[in-house]
Design a protein around this motif. Structure first.
Motif, PDB file in Angstrom:
ATOM      1  N   SER A   1       0.854  -1.185   0.000  1.00 30.24           N
ATOM      2  CA  SER A   1       0.000   0.000   0.000  1.00 30.24           C
ATOM      3  C   SER A   1       0.896   1.243   0.000  1.00 30.24           C
ATOM      4  CB  SER A   1      -0.940   0.018   1.209  1.00 30.24           C
ATOM      5  OG  SER A   1      -0.202   0.136   2.410  1.00 30.24           O
ATOM      6  N   VAL A   2       0.367   2.358  -0.522  1.00 31.36           N
ATOM      7  CA  VAL A   2       1.159   3.578  -0.647  1.00 31.36           C
ATOM      8  C   VAL A   2       0.211   4.773  -0.728  1.00 31.36           C
ATOM      9  CG1 VAL A   2       1.231   3.475  -3.185  1.00 31.36           C
ATOM     10  CG2 VAL A   2       3.066   4.648  -1.946  1.00 31.36           C
ATOM     11  N   LYS A   3       0.666   5.926  -0.266  1.00 35.00           N
ATOM     12  CA  LYS A   3      -0.115   7.146  -0.453  1.00 35.00           C
ATOM     13  C   LYS A   3      -0.162   7.453  -1.943  1.00 35.00           C
ATOM     14  CE  LYS A   3       0.954   9.203   4.029  1.00 35.00           C
ATOM     15  NZ  LYS A   3       1.629  10.316   4.749  1.00 35.00           N
ATOM     16  N   ILE A   4      -1.323   7.898  -2.414  1.00 32.86           N
ATOM     17  CA  ILE A   4      -1.502   8.067  -3.854  1.00 32.86           C
ATOM     18  C   ILE A   4      -0.541   9.119  -4.423  1.00 32.86           C
ATOM     19  CG2 ILE A   4      -3.340   9.812  -3.747  1.00 32.86           C
ATOM     20  CD1 ILE A   4      -4.701   8.047  -6.029  1.00 32.86           C
ATOM     21  N   LYS A   5      -0.193  10.124  -3.642  1.00 34.17           N
ATOM     22  CA  LYS A   5       0.788  11.110  -4.097  1.00 34.17           C
ATOM     23  C   LYS A   5       2.130  10.448  -4.371  1.00 34.17           C
ATOM     24  CE  LYS A   5       3.277  15.262  -2.564  1.00 34.17           C
ATOM     25  NZ  LYS A   5       3.380  16.318  -1.526  1.00 34.17           N
ATOM     26  N   LYS A   6       2.574   9.586  -3.439  1.00 31.00           N
ATOM     27  CA  LYS A   6       3.877   8.934  -3.581  1.00 31.00           C
ATOM     28  C   LYS A   6       3.875   7.908  -4.712  1.00 31.00           C
ATOM     29  CE  LYS A   6       5.732  11.234  -0.229  1.00 31.00           C
ATOM     30  NZ  LYS A   6       6.774  12.264  -0.536  1.00 31.00           N
ATOM     31  N   LEU A   7       2.708   7.338  -4.992  1.00 32.17           N
ATOM     32  CA  LEU A   7       2.612   6.402  -6.106  1.00 32.17           C
ATOM     33  C   LEU A   7       3.053   7.068  -7.406  1.00 32.17           C
ATOM     34  CD1 LEU A   7       1.653   3.798  -7.533  1.00 32.17           C
ATOM     35  CD2 LEU A   7      -0.655   4.778  -7.532  1.00 32.17           C
ATOM     36  N   PHE A   8       2.593   8.303  -7.618  1.00 28.38           N
ATOM     37  CA  PHE A   8       2.952   8.992  -8.856  1.00 28.38           C
ATOM     38  C   PHE A   8       4.369   9.566  -8.803  1.00 28.38           C
ATOM     39  CE2 PHE A   8      -1.538   8.490  -9.373  1.00 28.38           C
ATOM     40  CZ  PHE A   8      -1.659   8.262 -10.734  1.00 28.38           C
ATOM     41  N   TYR A   9       4.929   9.647  -7.593  1.00 31.91           N
ATOM     42  CA  TYR A   9       6.337  10.023  -7.461  1.00 31.91           C
ATOM     43  C   TYR A   9       7.250   8.826  -7.750  1.00 31.91           C
ATOM     44  CZ  TYR A   9       5.363  14.648  -5.498  1.00 31.91           C
ATOM     45  OH  TYR A   9       4.972  15.952  -5.329  1.00 31.91           O
ATOM     46  N   ILE A  10       6.664   7.684  -7.979  1.00 30.76           N
ATOM     47  CA  ILE A  10       7.384   6.503  -8.477  1.00 30.76           C
ATOM     48  C   ILE A  10       7.156   6.366  -9.980  1.00 30.76           C
ATOM     49  CG2 ILE A  10       7.598   3.986  -8.370  1.00 30.76           C
ATOM     50  CD1 ILE A  10       6.509   4.192  -5.455  1.00 30.76           C
ATOM     51  N   LEU A  11       5.904   6.470 -10.378  1.00 36.56           N
ATOM     52  CA  LEU A  11       5.543   6.252 -11.780  1.00 36.56           C
ATOM     53  C   LEU A  11       6.211   7.255 -12.710  1.00 36.56           C
ATOM     54  CD1 LEU A  11       1.745   5.494 -11.323  1.00 36.56           C
ATOM     55  CD2 LEU A  11       3.397   3.950 -12.416  1.00 36.56           C
ATOM     56  N   ARG A  12       6.095   8.538 -12.381  1.00 36.98           N
ATOM     57  CA  ARG A  12       6.623   9.539 -13.314  1.00 36.98           C
ATOM     58  C   ARG A  12       8.139   9.424 -13.489  1.00 36.98           C
ATOM     59  NH1 ARG A  12       8.789  14.584 -13.359  1.00 36.98           N
ATOM     60  NH2 ARG A  12       8.427  15.707 -15.308  1.00 36.98           N
ATOM     61  N   PRO A  13       8.929   9.304 -12.425  1.00 33.96           N
ATOM     62  CA  PRO A  13      10.375   9.147 -12.623  1.00 33.96           C
ATOM     63  C   PRO A  13      10.758   7.912 -13.445  1.00 33.96           C
ATOM     64  CG  PRO A  13       9.924   9.724 -10.352  1.00 33.96           C
ATOM     65  CD  PRO A  13       8.598   9.447 -10.997  1.00 33.96           C
ATOM     66  N   LEU A  14      10.037   6.808 -13.241  1.00 30.36           N
ATOM     67  CA  LEU A  14      10.365   5.605 -14.013  1.00 30.36           C
ATOM     68  C   LEU A  14      10.079   5.826 -15.496  1.00 30.36           C
ATOM     69  CD1 LEU A  14       9.143   2.690 -11.702  1.00 30.36           C
ATOM     70  CD2 LEU A  14      11.500   3.389 -12.188  1.00 30.36           C
ATOM     71  N   LEU A  15       8.979   6.492 -15.811  1.00 31.30           N
ATOM     72  CA  LEU A  15       8.687   6.772 -17.210  1.00 31.30           C
ATOM     73  C   LEU A  15       9.667   7.793 -17.782  1.00 31.30           C
ATOM     74  CD1 LEU A  15       4.769   6.844 -17.293  1.00 31.30           C
ATOM     75  CD2 LEU A  15       6.323   4.968 -17.859  1.00 31.30           C
ATOM     76  N   ALA A  16      10.156   8.696 -16.936  1.00 30.45           N
ATOM     77  CA  ALA A  16      11.187   9.640 -17.387  1.00 30.45           C
ATOM     78  C   ALA A  16      12.481   8.898 -17.721  1.00 30.45           C
ATOM     79  CB  ALA A  16      11.434  10.700 -16.319  1.00 30.45           C
ATOM     80  N   CYS A  17      12.823   7.905 -16.915  1.00 26.41           N
ATOM     81  CA  CYS A  17      14.006   7.076 -17.210  1.00 26.41           C
ATOM     82  C   CYS A  17      13.838   6.359 -18.553  1.00 26.41           C
ATOM     83  CB  CYS A  17      14.228   6.051 -16.108  1.00 26.41           C
ATOM     84  SG  CYS A  17      14.878   6.728 -14.567  1.00 26.41           S
TER      85      CYS A  17
ATOM     86  N   GLU B   1      -4.051  14.005  -1.157  1.00 31.25           N
ATOM     87  CA  GLU B   1      -2.700  13.503  -1.423  1.00 31.25           C
ATOM     88  C   GLU B   1      -2.304  12.367  -0.481  1.00 31.25           C
ATOM     89  OE1 GLU B   1      -0.044  16.844  -1.389  1.00 31.25           O
ATOM     90  OE2 GLU B   1      -0.487  17.327  -3.479  1.00 31.25           O
ATOM     91  N   GLY B   2      -2.847  12.367   0.732  1.00 29.50           N
ATOM     92  CA  GLY B   2      -2.499  11.333   1.703  1.00 29.50           C
ATOM     93  C   GLY B   2      -3.341  10.076   1.607  1.00 29.50           C
ATOM     94  N   HIS B   3      -4.258  10.025   0.642  1.00 37.44           N
ATOM     95  CA  HIS B   3      -5.130   8.854   0.479  1.00 37.44           C
ATOM     96  C   HIS B   3      -4.297   7.604   0.220  1.00 37.44           C
ATOM     97  CE1 HIS B   3      -8.504   6.390  -0.713  1.00 37.44           C
ATOM     98  NE2 HIS B   3      -7.987   6.187  -1.911  1.00 37.44           N
ATOM     99  N   LEU B   4      -4.578   6.535   0.982  1.00 36.39           N
ATOM    100  CA  LEU B   4      -3.819   5.286   0.874  1.00 36.39           C
ATOM    101  C   LEU B   4      -4.491   4.364  -0.133  1.00 36.39           C
ATOM    102  CD1 LEU B   4      -1.259   4.516   2.508  1.00 36.39           C
ATOM    103  CD2 LEU B   4      -2.721   3.046   3.903  1.00 36.39           C
ATOM    104  N   VAL B   5      -3.693   3.808  -1.051  1.00 38.99           N
ATOM    105  CA  VAL B   5      -4.228   2.883  -2.056  1.00 38.99           C
ATOM    106  C   VAL B   5      -3.496   1.553  -1.966  1.00 38.99           C
ATOM    107  CG1 VAL B   5      -4.975   4.677  -3.652  1.00 38.99           C
ATOM    108  CG2 VAL B   5      -2.651   3.782  -3.831  1.00 38.99           C
ATOM    109  N   GLU B   6      -4.215   0.497  -2.297  1.00 46.42           N
ATOM    110  CA  GLU B   6      -3.644  -0.842  -2.320  1.00 46.42           C
ATOM    111  C   GLU B   6      -3.114  -1.139  -3.729  1.00 46.42           C
ATOM    112  OE1 GLU B   6      -3.276  -2.925   0.277  1.00 46.42           O
ATOM    113  OE2 GLU B   6      -4.109  -1.349   1.567  1.00 46.42           O
ATOM    114  N   LEU B   7      -1.939  -1.737  -3.798  1.00 51.14           N
ATOM    115  CA  LEU B   7      -1.305  -2.034  -5.077  1.00 51.14           C
ATOM    116  C   LEU B   7      -1.373  -3.527  -5.367  1.00 51.14           C
ATOM    117  CD1 LEU B   7       1.949   0.116  -4.750  1.00 51.14           C
ATOM    118  CD2 LEU B   7      -0.271   0.805  -5.672  1.00 51.14           C
TER     119      LEU B   7
END
Length: 253
Positions: free
Chosen positions: A145-161, A205-211
């Motif tokens: 699980s992760v905060k939804i804000k932090k989820l996109f702080y993973i996704l965007r950098p990986l796509l930038a790479c 931004e602090g909403h927790l989502v299950e992955l």
């Protein structure tokens, strides 16, 4: 709010006796996945009068103000800006490519934008985005699980790479453009990401989502892939100061 930001910048320029050459939105609102409670992260580049540059003492070269209505102002003086530009500063390149612009001197903006390709360093760029993704995977994914804000702080950098691997150029600021060009995401991963994008439109931004485990595994696979790839990238030649020096002189004069 956008009109309020423009008015605030106009008043700031008068108060500080500066010339704002460029002002834009940065962060999640520029990336295209803001939450309802996201700050307004306004970044700007400014110049003083010529006399300011002709004195010997060191002077403050930034302006930072946190104002009501979650308005976060951050400005860099032109000399500081161009030195960071020469060093391939990724945050600055993202500002210049922001889709949300409040003020711009057209000549200044177009000149900087055209020079990004010369000063972008693929190794430094991938290291910046990979470090961001890896840190957020390690520190913020807890029991899938992760905060939804932090989820996109993973996704965007990986796509930038991925963009850097494919094009050896500065990735676009907008997340949607990175998604559109991505070839690394299986259909199942794309489905999950699109669902989270929809959620983020209304979630705090602090909403927790299950992955799903497939998404967590994809994160780890991508991080490992870019850790192996990064040392193989070609470095950029040393900075050429001539064009940036000319910009400095032109826009201070």
């Amino acid at each position: 709010m956008k009109e309020h930001i423009k008015l605030t910048l106009t008043e700031l320029a008068k108060e500080r006796q500066i010339n704002i050459l460029y002002a834009c939105e940065s962060g999640s609102r520029a990336w295209g996945f803001e939450s309802p409670d996201s700050d307004w992260d306004v970044r700007f580049i400014y110049a003083h009068s010529l006399e300011w540059y002709l004195s010997l003492e060191n002077k403050k070269d930034t302006i930072d103000e946190m104002l009501p209505l979650e308005l976060d102002l951050g400005g860099w003086e032109i000399r500081k800006t161009l030195r960071l530009f020469a060093d391939g500063n990724l945050a600055l390149f993202e500002w210049i490519n922001s889709p949300e612009i409040y003020f711009k001197n057209e000549s200044f903006h177009q000149s900087l934008k055209a020079l990004i390709s010369q000063y972008f360093n693929p190794i430094k760029g991938m290291n910046h985005y990979l470090s961001m993704a890896r840190k957020n995977v390690e520190n913020h994914i807890l029991e899938n699980s992760v905060k939804i804000k932090k989820l996109f702080y993973i996704l965007r950098p990986l796509l930038a790479c991925e963009w850097i691997e494919d094009f050896s150029s500065m990735p676009p600021t907008e997340f949607s453009l990175l998604m559109r060009e991505s070839k690394s995401m299986p259909e199942d991963i794309q489905r999950q990401v699109n669902e989270f994008l929809k959620q983020k439109e209304t979630a705090a931004e602090g909403h927790l989502v299950e992955l799903e485990i497939s998404l967590v595994n994809w994160f780890n696979e991508q991080v490992t892939h870019y850790e192996i790839l990064m040392p193989k990238l070609k470095p950029r030649p040393k900075s050429n100061w001539q064009e940036l020096n000319k910009l400095m002189v032109d826009f201070v004069k």
